[in-house]
Design a protein around this motif. Structure first.
Motif, short mmCIF file in Angstrom:
data_model
loop_
_atom_site.label_atom_id
_atom_site.label_comp_id
_atom_site.label_asym_id
_atom_site.label_seq_id
_atom_site.Cartn_x
_atom_site.Cartn_y
_atom_site.Cartn_z
N ASP A 130 -6.80 -2.33 -1.06
CA ASP A 130 -5.64 -1.78 -0.52
C ASP A 130 -4.98 -2.41 0.65
O ASP A 130 -3.76 -2.82 1.11
CB ASP A 130 -5.56 -0.38 -0.59
N THR A 142 -2.27 -0.32 5.03
CA THR A 142 -2.81 0.93 3.74
C THR A 142 -1.35 1.44 3.18
O THR A 142 -0.39 1.84 3.81
CB THR A 142 -3.72 1.57 4.39
N HIS A 143 -1.62 1.59 1.79
CA HIS A 143 -0.70 2.32 0.83
C HIS A 143 0.61 1.89 1.00
O HIS A 143 1.66 2.46 0.95
CB HIS A 143 -0.80 3.68 1.32
N ALA A 159 7.29 3.15 -3.17
CA ALA A 159 7.44 3.93 -4.20
C ALA A 159 8.34 5.15 -3.65
O ALA A 159 9.31 5.50 -4.36
CB ALA A 159 6.36 4.58 -4.91
N ALA A 160 8.04 5.62 -2.27
CA ALA A 160 8.81 6.71 -1.93
C ALA A 160 10.14 6.29 -1.48
O ALA A 160 11.15 7.02 -1.56
CB ALA A 160 8.01 7.12 -0.47
N ASP A 183 2.26 0.23 -1.54
CA ASP A 183 2.65 0.60 -2.86
C ASP A 183 3.24 2.04 -2.63
O ASP A 183 4.27 2.24 -3.32
CB ASP A 183 1.63 0.42 -3.76
N ARG A 184 2.50 2.97 -2.20
CA ARG A 184 3.18 4.19 -2.18
C ARG A 184 4.41 4.34 -1.15
O ARG A 184 5.48 5.19 -1.39
CB ARG A 184 1.84 5.27 -1.45
N LEU A 185 4.48 3.55 -0.05
CA LEU A 185 5.64 3.58 0.96
C LEU A 185 6.53 3.03 0.06
O LEU A 185 7.83 3.79 0.21
CB LEU A 185 5.21 2.74 2.03
N ASN A 209 12.11 6.22 -4.76
CA ASN A 209 12.58 7.48 -5.15
C ASN A 209 13.68 8.31 -4.11
O ASN A 209 14.61 8.90 -4.77
CB ASN A 209 11.20 8.50 -5.01
N TYR A 218 3.50 -6.41 -5.23
CA TYR A 218 2.26 -5.97 -4.66
C TYR A 218 1.08 -6.31 -5.80
O TYR A 218 0.11 -6.59 -5.50
CB TYR A 218 2.45 -4.29 -4.54
N TYR A 232 6.44 9.44 6.58
CA TYR A 232 5.46 8.74 7.24
C TYR A 232 5.38 9.39 8.58
O TYR A 232 6.22 9.65 9.37
CB TYR A 232 5.85 7.36 7.46
#
Length: 692
Positions: A248, A19-20, A26-27, A22-24, A30, A218, A144
């Motif tokens: 997702d 799950t997520h 992206a972090a 894409d967010r991982l 950053n 992704y 995380y």
């Protein structure tokens, strides 16, 4: 700038949580770019990629060497650094700490004053020397919550890291990072191409991995799954049910997505479709297919393997799916043997909240409150009471225990099975609407009564227990509950008094547990939700403040006033009248005039000396008569449009009439006339709040 300066960073791991992803990544991006900026390392366009076994960044225009830069260190102020032109110990100490003569120090001029300044030229370091720390720090900083260690390493990450690929242009960067040696090699698909593969150039990363059956992008995997699933369902004259959360997860489980169709025994369609869909989605991560709101005996699975013959893959999934649906069938059949009413006794053993009693006690409170609301909106109070008594009973069924998201839905099916009234069965499902800000509302009156009662009881009870939301923490979803109450009352156009509803809800609790002192706190909490809701709809805060200043009790009436004032603000007369009302308000406050505006004395027309005040007096009286029926009907926009006609007489009054005259009777009569003007607008809102 060409591809020679493209930098590839790939972190190869064991299978990441699906799950997520894409967010991982992206972090991760950053964190890396933040460190690039801190080190004055330039970069261009950046792309991030994530698959089950890797996180990757492709950063363009990265130089092979960090540019030289000037490091600055500020010392004491000039006042503290010199006394009579002689360096003080503070200046001498600062120069020594910088290992430089005091004469080499510069001066930094700021708005706050002048300071000693030391500047040092720092030569840039090669990329291969600064990357290890950038990558290691970025990995360790990823947000995380659950991390793990492996082997003898003290390093913590969500999954063990097995390889690190670093390529700058076509050149490998070999460095020690996170107890591994970086290289120019990555790995292909675990089944199709398990051996390492050389990345000959950073710009070729996606194509090289695609050749070894890994789609690392992704979004590309997402598009493949959606498009293929849509086409499969279309051939079956249906539509794929693609839940965003499930999608997702599926994207995070496959590196080479291959959607394919399988089927299940049509006999299972006798079970409520929601139970089958939950089983397919939660247990097997598959997409159901529906047609005209009817479930078809097919499902779409997404394989991570491309096979010449998909028969074995399909048959294996069908066998497992059959077993899962058998479980659902068993749960439904067993649950159907007992009525919802017979399950209520078990709710009395389930604690709702330690200070607020059991779930059974909650249902009793909600039942009383739902009946009260039903009488207010002319709904069937018997239906409201019955639905409230039963709406929590499905919590102790096998099906809801296995699939908590079916709460209410299964209760509705079981209620019909028990031959409860249709509206009661529907309300048991509708009590959870709206589930989010843009969700639909209950369609039945009984559903409206139950949904309002449930949320009101929750708000009063949880606030009374001292569990008030703070910051982002809202474990009981009280903000959502308040928004649900407001949306139902406003969008259903219910003339319900929110303060009265909160008081009725409070009376369901023992005074020692929830006192009446909590009511204004909960009411204010609801008003804050109202304000934020309308601000999200681009209504200016001062418009909402103008309405709330009149302290309305009915959210629907509050909404109508807000929309009316928001429209009034666009009229050409609005700003002048707002400014005039602000001036009037100031005059009234200085004269200690009671701003409650109740039982106002009549203006004495025999004391009206000036033409302008006579004109304003007549205009106010005429508009009182004209707007009275509009206000009675809640037609606030029409009333404000008529009141805009006061601009001319109000302007003339302030141009020609002096309020604070020596004659006390004349002065008080003019103050009273202005009070009448202010009161006329205050029937809708305090428009003085609109003054810029």
């Amino acid at each position: 700038m060409n591809g020679e300066n493209t930098l590839l960073i790939e972190i190869g791991t064991e299978d990441l949580p699906p799950t997520h992803l894409d967010r991982l990544v992206a972090a991760f991006q950053n964190e890396v770019l933040k460190r690039f900026k801190n080190l004055n390392l330039p970069y261009g366009k950046t792309d991030c990629f994530a698959s089950p076994r890797r996180l990757a960044l492709k950063i363009q225009q990265v130089p092979s060497k960090q540019p030289d830069y000037i490091a600055q260190k500020r010392g004491p102020s000039l006042k503290a650094a010199y006394k009579d032109g002689v360096p003080t110990p503070a200046a001498i100490g600062f120069a020594q700490s910088c290992n430089t003569p005091i004469q080499a120090l510069k001066t930094l001029e700021t708005e706050q004053g002048a300071w000693l300044l030391f500047e040092e030229n720092i030569p840039g370091q090669p990329l291969e020397q600064i990357l290890p720390a950038i990558i290691a720090e970025s990995i360790e900083s990823l947000p995380y919550p659950k991390k793990m260690r492996w082997g003898d390493s003290s390093l913590q990450f969500i999954r063990p890291i097995h390889w690190i690929t670093l390529v700058h242009g076509n050149i490998a960067i070999e460095a020690d990072i996170l107890n591994l040696k970086s290289s120019q090699y990555s790995y292909g698909h675990r089944t199709h191409f398990p051996n390492k593969i050389k990345i000959n150039h950073a710009d070729n990363y996606l194509n090289v991995l695609r050749d070894v059956k890994v789609i690392v992008d992704y979004q590309e995997r997402k598009n493949i799954i959606i498009e293929a699933s849509t086409q499969i369902a279309k051939k079956l004259q249906g539509a794929a049910v693609i839940d965003d959360t499930l999608l997702d997860q599926v994207i995070g489980l496959v590196e080479w997505p291959v959607p394919m169709v399988a089927e299940f025994d049509a006999d299972f369609l006798k079970i409520p479709k929601e139970a089958l869909i939950s089983s397919m989605q939660n247990h097997q991560k598959c997409f159901p297919i529906v047609s005209n709101n009817r479930l078809l005996p097919y499902f779409i699975l997404v394989s991570n393997v491309e096979a010449a013959d998909t028969k074995n893959i399909v048959m294996g999934n069908q066998r497992v799916m059959h077993a899962r649906l058998e479980d659902a069938k068993f749960f439904y059949e067993q649950d159907s043997k007992s009525t919802l009413e017979s399950r209520l006794v078990r709710l009395d053993k389930m604690i709702y909240q330690k200070d607020l009693g059991t779930l059974y006690q909650k249902t009793l409170r909600v039942a009383e409150l739902a009946m009260f609301i039903a009488t207010k909106i002319q709904a069937n109070s018997n239906f409201a009471q019955r639905a409230a008594q039963l709406y929590k009973a499905d919590l102790v069924t096998n099906m809801v225990f296995e699939f908590p998201e079916l709460q209410g839905i299964m209760g509705s099916y079981y209620a019909r099975n028990d031959h409860e009234a249709d509206e009661v069965a529907i309300a048991i499902k509708e009590v959870y609407l709206p589930a989010h800000a843009k969700d639909i509302l209950p369609a039945t009156q009984t559903g409206v009564c139950l949904a309002l009662a449930e949320r009101l009881d929750t708000l009063i009870g949880i606030f009374g227990a001292g569990l008030i939301p703070s910051g982002e923490k809202d474990p009981y979803a009280l903000r959502r509950a308040a928004m649900g109450i407001l949306r139902i009352i406003i969008e259903k156009k219910l003339t319900l008094n929110l303060q009265e509803l909160l008081l009725q809800a409070q009376q369901g609790f023992n005074e020692g547990i929830v006192s009446k002192d909590i009511l204004p706190i909960v009411y204010k909490f609801c008003l804050e939700r109202f304000k934020s809701w309308y601000q999200e709809q681009s209504v200016a805060p001062q418009v909402i403040d103008a309405v709330l200043s009149t302290q309305p009790d009915c959210p629907y009436d509050m909404s109508q006033r807000t929309l009316a004032v928001n429209h009034f603000k666009t009229l050409p007369e609005a700003q002048a009248l707002a400014a005039a009302n602000k001036r009037v308000k100031n005059i009234l406050q200085k004269n200690e005039q009671n701003l409650s505006l109740d039982n106002l004395a009549n203006v004495r027309d025999d004391l009206l000396a000036e033409t302008a005040e006579k004109e304003l007096f007549l205009a106010i009286n005429a508009l009182k008569q004209q707007t009275a029926p509009l206000l009675q009907a809640g037609q606030y926009q029409e009333a404000l449009t008529q009141l805009a006609a006061l601009k001319q007489p109000v302007d003339r009054f302030f141009d020609e009439v002096l309020v604070m005259v020596d004659n006390e009777a004349l002065k008080q009569n003019r103050v009273l006339l202005l009070t009448q003007l202010y009161a006329l607008f205050m029937q809708i809102a305090d428009i003085s709040k609109l003054a810029i």
